[in-house]
Enzyme design. Sequence first.
Site, short mmCIF file in Angstrom:
data_model
loop_
_atom_site.label_atom_id
_atom_site.label_comp_id
_atom_site.label_asym_id
_atom_site.label_seq_id
_atom_site.Cartn_x
_atom_site.Cartn_y
_atom_site.Cartn_z
N ASP A 24 0.83 -1.21 0.00
CA ASP A 24 0.00 0.00 0.00
C ASP A 24 0.86 1.26 0.00
O ASP A 24 1.98 1.25 0.53
CB ASP A 24 -0.91 -0.03 1.24
CG ASP A 24 -2.09 0.93 1.10
OD1 ASP A 24 -2.36 1.40 -0.02
OD2 ASP A 24 -2.73 1.21 2.13
N ASN A 72 -10.94 -2.70 -5.47
CA ASN A 72 -10.17 -1.71 -6.25
C ASN A 72 -10.83 -1.37 -7.59
O ASN A 72 -10.46 -0.37 -8.22
CB ASN A 72 -8.72 -2.18 -6.46
CG ASN A 72 -7.86 -2.10 -5.21
OD1 ASN A 72 -6.94 -2.90 -5.02
ND2 ASN A 72 -8.14 -1.15 -4.33
#
Length: 246
Positions: A24, A72
């Site tokens: 991330d 996502n």
Amino acid sequence: MSTASLPAHSDPPPGPNHVAIIMDGNGRWAKARGLPRVAGHRRGADAVRRVVRGAGELGIPILTLFAFSTENWTRPAEEVNDLMGLLRHYLRSELEELHRNGARLRVIGNRAGLAPDIVRDIERAEAMTHANSRIDVNICVNYGARDEILRAARRLAEQVAAGELEADRIDEGRFERELLTSGVPDPDLLIRTSGEQRISNFLLWQCAYAELIFVDTLWPDFGKEHLERAMAEFRRRERRYGGVVG
Ligand code: IPE
Ligand code: IPE
Ligand code: MG
């Protein structure tokens, strides 16, 4: 007792056997430099190459990377396209090196949601590397743990309804066989980069007893030395599995 019979304390304790990473912070890496998010994802792909190589050098048997979640898809179409383009590029450009380095690649996630050419590249990469044994590299793409668990439950329910399975025969082992990670030992170390301290729907079943390590480093800056530091921290932890130690 002579000291010769004592365990060699200089030997590092074993493990981790399976390191999972929530990669991330690509967007924030780019933003901090006034660059578009895709620039962060490109540097993130470089970090994947570095970390896969580093994990092999550090002797980690299994490495699992979270690359794209079922959630996502809610990002702007342009960013999703960029990420899929990078995945395509990675699967083609890294295959030779992965293979040369003895990596067995497995892509974990719901393939039905991916473009047919990507699915073909995945199948080719898995077929080419399937006999390698130095390191298992799992890349989670269109992966979501709730989706995975729901599908497993649905398949078991269908087998029960069809009279092929008795409900009371469903134990942890039987359930695990229906998961996308079937046959992969559970991660014992889960790392998340970028300072966020959450699981974001990653390997919820499999990480039941994983040690969690959160680091502030943004994924594009992450490398072998960060991995080594996390491994050292893992080895300092006392794992109890609900029991009593000492
Ligand atoms: C990780 O970086 C890559 C993916 C989730 C695909 P992000 O894109 O989430 O970066 P941040 O969290 O916005 O910084
Ligand atoms: C988790 O990161 C998914 C991947 C690393 C692929 P996200 O950036 O999507 O997670 P949230 O939105 O911060 O929970
Ligand atoms: Mg993020």
